[in-house]
Design an enzyme around this catalytic site. Structure first.
Site, short mmCIF file in Angstrom:
data_model
loop_
_atom_site.label_atom_id
_atom_site.label_comp_id
_atom_site.label_asym_id
_atom_site.label_seq_id
_atom_site.Cartn_x
_atom_site.Cartn_y
_atom_site.Cartn_z
N GLU A 142 0.85 -1.22 0.00
CA GLU A 142 0.00 0.00 0.00
C GLU A 142 0.88 1.26 0.00
OE1 GLU A 142 -3.33 -0.16 -0.22
OE2 GLU A 142 -3.82 -2.18 0.48
C1 LIG Z 1 2.97 -9.85 -0.12
C2 LIG Z 1 2.78 -8.73 -1.07
C3 LIG Z 1 1.54 -8.47 -1.60
C4 LIG Z 1 1.36 -7.45 -2.53
N1 LIG Z 1 0.14 -7.28 -3.11
C5 LIG Z 1 0.03 -6.43 -4.17
C6 LIG Z 1 -1.17 -6.39 -4.96
O1 LIG Z 1 -2.17 -7.06 -4.64
N2 LIG Z 1 -1.20 -5.58 -6.03
C7 LIG Z 1 -0.15 -4.82 -6.40
O2 LIG Z 1 -0.25 -4.12 -7.39
N3 LIG Z 1 1.01 -4.83 -5.68
C8 LIG Z 1 1.13 -5.63 -4.59
N4 LIG Z 1 2.30 -5.68 -3.88
C9 LIG Z 1 3.41 -4.84 -4.29
C10 LIG Z 1 3.76 -3.76 -3.29
O3 LIG Z 1 2.80 -2.77 -3.34
C11 LIG Z 1 5.17 -3.27 -3.63
O4 LIG Z 1 6.06 -4.29 -3.22
C12 LIG Z 1 5.52 -1.97 -2.96
O5 LIG Z 1 4.76 -0.93 -3.51
C13 LIG Z 1 6.99 -1.62 -3.10
O6 LIG Z 1 7.45 -1.78 -4.40
P1 LIG Z 1 8.77 -2.62 -4.68
O7 LIG Z 1 8.61 -3.92 -4.01
O8 LIG Z 1 9.03 -2.62 -6.13
O9 LIG Z 1 9.89 -1.84 -3.92
P2 LIG Z 1 10.76 -0.63 -4.49
O10 LIG Z 1 9.86 0.41 -5.04
O11 LIG Z 1 11.83 -1.16 -5.35
O12 LIG Z 1 11.37 -0.09 -3.14
C14 LIG Z 1 12.55 -0.60 -2.52
C15 LIG Z 1 12.94 0.34 -1.40
O13 LIG Z 1 13.28 1.62 -1.95
C16 LIG Z 1 12.48 2.62 -1.37
N5 LIG Z 1 12.17 3.63 -2.38
C17 LIG Z 1 11.64 3.44 -3.60
N6 LIG Z 1 11.48 4.61 -4.23
C18 LIG Z 1 11.91 5.56 -3.39
C19 LIG Z 1 12.00 6.98 -3.44
N7 LIG Z 1 11.57 7.68 -4.50
N8 LIG Z 1 12.50 7.62 -2.38
C20 LIG Z 1 12.90 6.96 -1.28
N9 LIG Z 1 12.84 5.63 -1.17
C21 LIG Z 1 12.34 4.94 -2.20
C22 LIG Z 1 11.24 1.91 -0.84
O14 LIG Z 1 10.63 2.62 0.19
C23 LIG Z 1 11.83 0.59 -0.39
O15 LIG Z 1 12.37 0.74 0.89
C24 LIG Z 1 2.46 -6.65 -2.90
C25 LIG Z 1 3.72 -6.91 -2.34
C26 LIG Z 1 3.89 -7.93 -1.45
C27 LIG Z 1 5.27 -8.19 -0.93
#
Ligand SMILES: Cc1cc2nc3c(=O)[nH]c(=O)nc-3n(C[C@H](O)[C@H](O)[C@H](O)COP(=O)(O)OP(=O)(O)OC[C@H]3O[C@@H](n4cnc5c(N)ncnc54)[C@H](O)[C@@H]3O)c2cc1C
Length: 598
Positions: free
Chosen positions: A407
């Site tokens: 979220e």
């Molecule tokens: C169990 C699970 C269920 C999920 N369910 C859904 C779902 O139903 N539908 C869906 O669409 N998604 C879903 N997600 C995805 C989830 O919303 C994303 O994992 C989340 O938004 C983070 O994206 P990412 O994993 O690519 O991390 P990244 O965006 O790669 O982030 C990695 C780290 O970098 C930080 N970061 C990234 N950008 C910045 C910035 N600009 N400034 C500072 N820090 C930053 C983040 O805070 C984090 O600490 C789910 C994920 C999991 C693990």
């Protein structure tokens, strides 16, 4: 609505510049019988249907989660937020938060439930055409069909608008050809309907499509192996030349990012509600173990170190609860106000929630971190048993961790809190400038020493006003000095964001306790008063630290000295006896055996 409330409280983010009257906030002591009944139904459902099956759920027993969702559907739990004309119960927003709270202690089930009723169903409910709503919503309301939300991709997580999934309109204009890949899709293993975000041709912005599972060209990876919420289905989904009928475009072309964000706003505050339920349940587990476990000849619940933990679990959860339902009521009031002005219900609901997007983000961050704290200390209270897969809190600990990630990660939400607030200031929706300037000039004047406050509540309001000045002073100076580059200074933004979060929680706690005192629900020596004293005592020090870090990150010399002086003045707080207060709080809650205030 009172006149005061109409003018002030109905603006999201306004808490930082306004003084809110306790009469204008909703507090959890005010739930009516019908709302309590809904909470009871949710509670009974989790205790009878989910808790005995947690192991089977976590092993992803074939078909079990679907059956449980169907059962929830039979009880009407999937349709609480859905209007009656689509087979729903149509409860108001804060009541839907209450239900989410009570369903929030269901571990993986809660995640599946939240994804179905929230991010799964709501895009169609709020953005669907009448035909789309008629086709899907009644089935989603009963659970006959299950829903999922597909935004994230392998290379597009926090940067959600950067996805590569693409849709091309067919030559005859009858369908879109969808190609791409989505990742981490909750309920992916069994959902019948997906809201899929994709860019049409070379568009800059996303569009949203309703995609049915049985469309040809959709395939799935096996279940992800996760740290926690092991019973929740999480899959990668591939779209290979999937034909999507044109009538399945949701809302308008290019409107997908807006849909994604608005739906996430709702998801965030609902997450805050779910983790509140988890925190309360874990407090019960912590107390139970602490009372039963003996070491050195006494129950460990008699030791100060353990009491400290229980007191902290309790007061953090109390603050979260106070803030959550305050925001919930604000949203309901805003929806009502918009409807009275002629706006249609579902549009008013979306707008009402969007108005309080800052508070939604605050509750997501504060809630997920509250639960993480509570489960972590629960494991600690359980000692070695807490590390055993046989204990309840081991699962709670693992399952909690995801809440800081999905979220919108807590980093992204923290950035958003400040960004949205400053934007409201820039657009003239909130007058941040005048109070910020006032604080700057106050720095030159003789301080007010808090001599006229006769009672504790007045005194705490005096401190709160000062606490708010620290944010206005620092954010105001940072904006002036750094201008456009402030948005890149994330360390400073994080500090300001933390200050806003803590102030919102503390103010909500104060208003709740004040209202309870005023209506004589509690007396001067009540545990709520003691808890409030601790919250404020802690807040002063936290603001001093966050504030100092922020100031020294962008100012030096006389400018820094001046602001540090101001910070010291505005975070000055009286001395209390934290040990005694926490002991009293812990004793109170240990005696109750669970999170209970009566
Ligand atoms: C169990 C699970 C269920 C999920 N369910 C859904 C779902 O139903 N539908 C869906 O669409 N998604 C879903 N997600 C995805 C989830 O919303 C994303 O994992 C989340 O938004 C983070 O994206 P990412 O994993 O690519 O991390 P990244 O965006 O790669 O982030 C990695 C780290 O970098 C930080 N970061 C990234 N950008 C910045 C910035 N600009 N400034 C500072 N820090 C930053 C983040 O805070 C984090 O600490 C789910 C994920 C999991 C693990």
């Amino acid at each position: 609505l009172t006149k005061n409330k109409k003018a002030m409280e109905l603006k999201g983010g306004a808490f930082i510049i306004n003084k809110t009257a306790c009469d204008d906030v909703f507090i959890p002591e005010e739930w009516n019988e019908e709302q309590k009944m809904i909470a009871n139904v949710c509670n009974d459902f989790i205790e009878s249907e989910i808790e005995p099956k947690l192991d089977r759920i976590d092993h992803q027993e074939e078909g079990l989660m679907q059956k449980l969702l169907n059962k929830a559907g039979e009880l009407g739990l999937l349709s609480l937020s859905i209007p009656q004309e689509y087979n729903g119960m149509g409860v108001d927003f804060k009541t839907s938060l209450l239900a989410t709270e009570y369903l929030g202690k269901g571990h993986s089930f809660s995640v599946a439930f939240g994804a179905h009723t929230g991010i799964g169903t709501l895009p169609i409910l709020y953005y669907g055409s009448e035909e789309q709503k008629q086709k899907y919503i009644p089935k989603l309301a009963t659970g006959e069909w299950k829903a999922a939300y597909c935004l994230t991709e392998p290379n597009s997580g926090s940067d959600a608008n950067s996805g590569k999934t693409n849709a091309v309109l067919s030559k005859v204009g009858k369908y879109y050809l969808l190609n791409g890949q989505k990742m981490w899709i909750t309920n992916g293993g069994f959902a019948d309907v997906f809201t899929v975000f994709a860019k049409i041709e070379n568009d800059e912005n996303l569009s949203a499509f309703i995609v049915e599972r049985n469309y040809e060209g959709i395939s799935f990876n096996p279940e992800e192996h996760k740290m926690g919420i092991k019973g929740s289905s999480t899959r990668q989904i591939f779209f290979n030349d999937v034909k999507i009928p044109v009538e399945n475009l949701l809302s308008e072309r290019n409107n997908g990012f807006k849909i994604a964000l608005n739906i996430l706003n709702i998801g965030r505050i609902k997450l805050g509600a779910g983790v509140l339920g988890g925190s309360k349940e874990t407090i019960k587990d912590s107390i139970k173990y602490a009372v039963e476990r003996e070491q050195f000849g006494r129950s460990i619940s008699k030791y100060g170190a353990i009491r400290y933990k229980i007191a902290e679990q309790f007061l953090k959860t109390f603050a979260l609860e106070s803030a959550l339902y305050r925001a919930g009521q604000n949203i309901d009031d805003k929806i009502l106000q918009l409807q009275e002005a002629g706006m249609e219900k579902s549009k008013a609901t979306l707008k009402g929630i969007e108005e309080f997007a800052i508070e939604c983000a605050i509750l997501k961050v504060a809630g997920s971190e509250c639960l993480d704290f509570v489960v972590d200390e629960a494991v600690q209270i359980h000692g070695g048993m807490g590390y055993s897969a046989e204990s309840k809190v081991e699962r709670s600990y693992r399952d909690s961790r995801i809440n800081r990630v999905f979220e919108g990660t807590n980093e992204i939400n923290r950035l958003l809190i400040v960004e949205m607030l400053l934007k409201k200031g820039m657009k003239g929706q909130l007058d941040l400038m005048t109070p910020a300037m006032k604080v700057a000039s106050e720095l030159m004047s003789i301080p007010d020493f808090n001599e006229n406050n006769k009672n504790l509540i007045d005194e705490l309001h005096f401190y709160l006003d000062n606490f708010k000045k620290t944010v206005l002073m620092i954010a105001g100076s940072a904006v002036q000095k750094l201008m456009q580059t402030l948005s890149k200074e994330q360390e400073i933004l994080m500090n300001i964001s933390n200050m806003l979060i803590e102030i919102y929680l503390a103010e909500s706690t104060l208003l709740r306790v004040e209202k309870n005192l005023k209506s004589e629900k509690i007396k001067e020596n009540d545990v709520q008063i003691q808890l409030l004293e601790i919250v404020f005592y802690e807040l002063a020090d936290k603001l001093a630290k966050y504030g100092k870090d922020a100031i020294l990150s962008f100012a030096d010399g006389d400018e820094a000295r001046m602001m540090l002086m101001g910070l010291k003045r505005f975070t000055k707080y009286k001395n209390i006896n934290p040990k005694e207060l926490r002991q009293n709080i812990a004793l109170f809650i240990i005696e109750k055996g669970e999170y209970r205030l009566d």
